[in-house]
Design a protein around this motif. Structure first.
Motif, PDB file in Angstrom:
ATOM      1  N   ASN A 104       6.753  -4.985   0.375  1.00  0.00           N
ATOM      2  CA  ASN A 104       5.239  -5.385   0.332  1.00  0.00           C
ATOM      3  C   ASN A 104       5.204  -6.513   0.326  1.00  0.00           C
ATOM      4  O   ASN A 104       6.517  -8.039  -0.455  1.00  0.00           O
ATOM      5  N   LEU A 107       5.508  -9.196  -2.423  1.00  0.00           N
ATOM      6  CA  LEU A 107       6.805  -9.852  -3.680  1.00  0.00           C
ATOM      7  C   LEU A 107       7.751 -10.290  -2.412  1.00  0.00           C
ATOM      8  O   LEU A 107       8.037  -9.493  -1.492  1.00  0.00           O
ATOM      9  N   ASN A 111      12.851  -9.387  -5.992  1.00  0.00           N
ATOM     10  CA  ASN A 111      12.004  -8.313  -6.171  1.00  0.00           C
ATOM     11  C   ASN A 111      12.046  -6.509  -6.106  1.00  0.00           C
ATOM     12  O   ASN A 111      12.391  -5.583  -6.391  1.00  0.00           O
ATOM     13  N   GLN A 112      12.085  -7.010  -4.514  1.00  0.00           N
ATOM     14  CA  GLN A 112      12.256  -5.295  -3.978  1.00  0.00           C
ATOM     15  C   GLN A 112      13.481  -4.764  -3.885  1.00  0.00           C
ATOM     16  O   GLN A 112      13.785  -3.463  -3.984  1.00  0.00           O
ATOM     17  N   LEU A 113      14.268  -5.672  -4.090  1.00  0.00           N
ATOM     18  CA  LEU A 113      15.464  -4.345  -3.627  1.00  0.00           C
ATOM     19  C   LEU A 113      16.077  -3.898  -4.948  1.00  0.00           C
ATOM     20  O   LEU A 113      16.621  -3.481  -5.748  1.00  0.00           O
ATOM     21  N   ASP A 115      13.671  -3.975  -7.937  1.00  0.00           N
ATOM     22  CA  ASP A 115      13.200  -2.951  -8.144  1.00  0.00           C
ATOM     23  C   ASP A 115      13.693  -1.730  -8.300  1.00  0.00           C
ATOM     24  O   ASP A 115      13.887  -0.803  -8.845  1.00  0.00           O
ATOM     25  N   ALA A 116      14.344  -1.727  -6.533  1.00  0.00           N
ATOM     26  CA  ALA A 116      15.020  -0.038  -6.334  1.00  0.00           C
ATOM     27  C   ALA A 116      16.579   0.279  -7.631  1.00  0.00           C
ATOM     28  O   ALA A 116      16.359   0.791  -7.917  1.00  0.00           O
ATOM     29  N   TYR A 149       9.643 -14.673   1.332  1.00  0.00           N
ATOM     30  CA  TYR A 149       8.927 -12.765   1.380  1.00  0.00           C
ATOM     31  C   TYR A 149       8.994 -12.477   2.718  1.00  0.00           C
ATOM     32  O   TYR A 149       8.970 -13.101   3.286  1.00  0.00           O
TER      33      TYR A 149
ATOM     34  N   TYR B 226       4.346   0.772   2.785  1.00  0.00           N
ATOM     35  CA  TYR B 226       5.423   0.201   1.741  1.00  0.00           C
ATOM     36  C   TYR B 226       5.049   1.155   0.533  1.00  0.00           C
ATOM     37  O   TYR B 226       6.088   0.333  -0.853  1.00  0.00           O
ATOM     38  N   LYS B 233      11.717   4.987  -3.448  1.00  0.00           N
ATOM     39  CA  LYS B 233      12.549   4.212  -4.080  1.00  0.00           C
ATOM     40  C   LYS B 233      12.910   4.472  -5.785  1.00  0.00           C
ATOM     41  O   LYS B 233      13.304   3.655  -6.981  1.00  0.00           O
ATOM     42  N   LEU B 235      10.142   4.166  -8.117  1.00  0.00           N
ATOM     43  CA  LEU B 235       9.270   2.859  -9.063  1.00  0.00           C
ATOM     44  C   LEU B 235       9.002   3.609  -9.708  1.00  0.00           C
ATOM     45  O   LEU B 235       8.127   4.646  -9.841  1.00  0.00           O
ATOM     46  N   ARG B 239       4.643   0.444 -12.540  1.00  0.00           N
ATOM     47  CA  ARG B 239       4.484  -0.865 -11.686  1.00  0.00           C
ATOM     48  C   ARG B 239       3.981  -0.268 -10.153  1.00  0.00           C
ATOM     49  O   ARG B 239       3.710  -1.073  -9.044  1.00  0.00           O
ATOM     50  N   TYR B 244       2.357  -3.347  -6.859  1.00  0.00           N
ATOM     51  CA  TYR B 244       2.500  -2.462  -5.599  1.00  0.00           C
ATOM     52  C   TYR B 244       0.788  -2.529  -4.918  1.00  0.00           C
ATOM     53  O   TYR B 244       0.606  -2.719  -3.877  1.00  0.00           O
ATOM     54  N   ASN B 248      -2.034  -6.199  -3.890  1.00  0.00           N
ATOM     55  CA  ASN B 248      -2.631  -6.293  -2.908  1.00  0.00           C
ATOM     56  C   ASN B 248      -4.373  -5.879  -2.977  1.00  0.00           C
ATOM     57  O   ASN B 248      -4.934  -6.929  -1.995  1.00  0.00           O
TER      58      ASN B 248
END
Ligand code: ATP
Ligand code: MG
Lengths: 333, 328
Positions: A104, A107, A111-113, A115-116, A149, B226, B233, B235, B239, B244, B248
């Motif tokens: 993304n 983000l 954050n992306q690691l 949130d998983a 980012y 993504y 993932k 989510l 969210r 996401y 965007n």
């Protein structure tokens, strides 16, 4: 080696305006615990569709039309979506092809690691950050890159982040759909070496998809060859290297000048892949096959298991072998 | 803070230069027209008073033929907030006329613009999230219909139905004729009652565009890898949808929003005319009809300032919401 994943008679269809595309048709294979299993084949043969089918990430208009997927003794096709959402990533994770759009853009990496991690274990809280730092180290990225980012990272670094993400919850199966296709060869080699190293360390299984056959022959223990939605041959790396049996496998191998040669598009098999809406009645490879016999035009060859692995070709059925021997005997006399 | 002082100074500098050019054009335009700028900007006939005209001419240097002298005087008066005297509203200064009209325009057009974007975005997001659903199909159909209908036509039809036949709303004006004798509560009621239909009409007329643009953007974003990875993932849907997806999809629309806000002051001429609403659009329209040059100049200046300020805000805020913007 006991099986981690068993895919049996998996069929997946796309409903298109022209008709139903049988993108994956009656595919059966299994992956052992800690094994790197390769899936190869020309563009459009259904490799990605198979991967998405297994991980239930198919998008409309794709749909599983039959078969079963068993992971660690658990049937996956009958799970509810909620159950699958919990299982996915903690047991099966996936690394997608494109290094450019996997993350993304707005983000931060952290954050992306995180949130998983938190999506599956909300109680982690602050520890999730530490976990993210460990993951960065795992793929040889500097920890301070967590606050970058995605656009501030190179394609190779981004793909490492995605691999770190896939390992976040220590899954037992990681599906990698052309994880390095978009990268240059040097970066690709580094990442592949890293993947193999991590696989050895943690012992997860990998379903490795690519159309780069030489790369696959380097890293995978067993390889499945797909053609037009069908699995045509499954064999060990040695077997494929020394004695590829299916004419398509032979053709594929002949398309590459040498194992360490430069990467290039597949060429060398005349003709083109069939229309998957109205595939040929017999063997789907028949129109392009130089060794086709009469049955090939009318009878789809079943995928049979034998000492050499699995093969779907009339040349290796009992009658086929008998005929070959007969004709060989004819020539001799 | 993501941006450095260089970026800040550069953006503000560009805004100031643009403003200066606008001010200078505003000075030049009446002088480029045929005839005598002195009589256009301080006409004795229009003002009906020899003394006032002479005083204005002295103030704005119109008694001196040198353009540079006039320019210096013009800038000086501008810095004091003096935009001259409106002919049609004599003896009210232009600034007073503008300031009186401004709250009406801000109250209606600004409210309508913000609401229209907000509602349009929410509908667009919901439609794109479940494309082909009943909700998506019906909003899509209505949007295509609405975006092909001319705005003034919608306004007239609404007045005909809601004001004329049903009598739910007034035919025009911003307040009741007896407004001045009202208590504060009745005043507020009267203002809202009169503002409702213009605001509603403006929203309806601009909504379709916002829905279609956001729906398109989000559809494109949703097909990105993504988004698939976010689902993989595990989510939560909310969210994925907002952090996401919508986050965007909204980036390209942000500039559009700021441009619309910049045009709020000048942009609703049609609405204000149809609803005889006494905002800046109406004032500008009447000024043009009356050849009220000082007022035209004043209105032009207001519009230019608001467009420039909103663009500046957009430039300063955008790097905060999109990390990819290069700052140098
Ligand atoms: N949305 C769709 N509608 C109809 N057919 C589709 C759709 N998506 C894919 N297909 C078909 O499904 C087949 C398999 O596609 P898939 O992406 O799985 O191939 P692949 O082996 O991963 O190819 P590549 O090496 O190019 O990634 C293709 O022949 C394609 O034409
Ligand atoms: Mg693919």
């Amino acid at each position: 080696m006991s099986d981690l994943l068993q895919v049996r008679h998996l069929s997946i269809e796309y409903a298109s305006p022209r008709g139903i595309v049988k993108a994956v048709d009656d595919v059966t294979f299994s992956i052992g615990k800690g094994e790197i299993f390769g899936l190869a084949g020309e563009s459009g043969c259904g490799k990605s569709t198979t991967a998405f089918g297994i991980s239930r990430l198919l998008r409309h208009p794709a749909q599983i039309s039959g078969g079963s997927v068993v992971l660690d003794g658990q049937e996956l096709t009958t799970l509810s979506n909620d159950e699958f959402d919990k299982l996915r990533w903690s047991k099966i994770s996936i690394v997608l092809q494109s290094a450019m759009n996997n993350l993304n853009p707005v983000l931060k990496i952290s954050n992306q690691l995180i949130d998983a991690i938190l999506a599956h274990d909300p109680s982690m809280g602050k520890e999730a950050r530490q976990r993210a730092e460990q993951l960065m180290k795992l793929v040889d990225l500097p920890v301070d890159r967590l606050d970058s980012y995605p656009h501030e990272l190179s394609g190779g670094m981004r793909q490492r982040v995605v691999i770190a993400m896939a390992l976040a919850l220590r899954p037992s199966l990681v599906i990698m759909d052309e994880p390095t296709t978009a990268l240059d060869v040097v970066v690709q080699n580094g990442i592949i070496r890293k993947i193999v190293e991590l696989q050895k360390e943690f012992g997860f299984s990998i379903l490795f998809i690519t159309h780069d056959l030489p790369l696959m022959l380097e890293m995978c223990g067993r390889i499945g060859i797909m053609y037009a939605g069908k699995l045509v041959e499954v064999a060990s790396r040695e077997q494929i290297l020394q004695k590829p049996r299916h004419p398509y496998t032979q053709g594929l191998l002949n398309s590459f000048p040498s194992l360490s040669g430069p990467k290039q598009r597949l060429s060398g098999i005349p003709g083109h892949t069939p229309d998957l809406i109205r595939p040929p009645a017999g063997c789907r490879f028949c129109p392009r096959c130089s060794q086709a016999i009469q049955e090939c035009q009318t009878l789809p060859p079943p995928l049979v298991e034998d000492a050499g692995g699995q093969i779907a070709c009339h040349l290796y059925s009992e009658e086929g072998i008998a005929r070959e021997q007969a004709s060989a005997a004819c020539e001799r006399s | 803070m993501r941006y450095n002082s260089v970026y800040l100074v550069k953006r503000i500098g560009i805004a100031l230069v643009t403003l200066y050019v606008a001010v200078t054009l505003n000075f030049l335009l009446p002088r480029l027209m045929k005839g005598d700028p002195a009589s256009a900007l301080a006409s004795e006939k229009a003002l009906g008073s020899q003394e006032v005209a002479n005083a204005l001419k002295a103030q704005f240097g119109l008694d001196n033929p040198s353009l540079w002298y006039q320019y210096a005087k013009y800038i000086k008066q501008l810095l004091h907030g003096n935009l001259g005297v409106s002919y049609a509203n004599f003896p009210s200064p232009v600034a007073d006329v503008m300031l009186k009209a401004l709250p009406w325009t801000l109250g209606t057009v600004l409210t309508a613009t913000l609401l229209s974007y907000l509602i349009g975005w929410l509908i667009g997001i919901r439609g794109a999230w479940k494309p082909g659903s009943l909700f998506d199909n019906s909003t899509l159909f209505s949007s295509f219909f609405l975006s092909s209908v001319p705005f003034f036509w919608i306004a007239i039809i609404f007045i005909m139905i809601f004001s004329f036949y049903l009598g739910w709303f007034p035919l025009g004006q911003a307040v009741d004729p007896a407004y001045d004798s009202f208590a504060w509560f009745d005043k507020a009621k009267s203002v809202l009652y009169h503002a409702f239909l213009p605001v509603f009409t403006l929203i309806i007329a601009t909504l379709a565009g916002h829905i279609l643009v956001l729906r398109n953007n989000l559809m494109r974003v949703l097909s990105e890898d993504y988004m698939l990875l976010a689902k993989a993932k595990g989510l939560r849907a909310s969210r994925r949808k907002y952090m996401y997806g919508a986050r965007n999809a909204l980036l390209p629309s942000f500039t559009g929003l700021m441009t619309s806000l910049g045009h709020v002051i000048g942009g609703a001429i049609t609405t204000e005319i149809v609803f005889s609403y006494p905002g800046v659009g109406m004032v500008t329209f009447n000024a043009i009809l009356n050849h009220d040059f000082p007022l035209i100049q004043g209105s032009f200046l207001c519009i230019a300032i608001s467009v420039i300020v909103c663009n500046l805000i957009a430039d300063l805020v955008y790097p905060l919401i999109d990390p990819r913007v290069a700052l140098n």
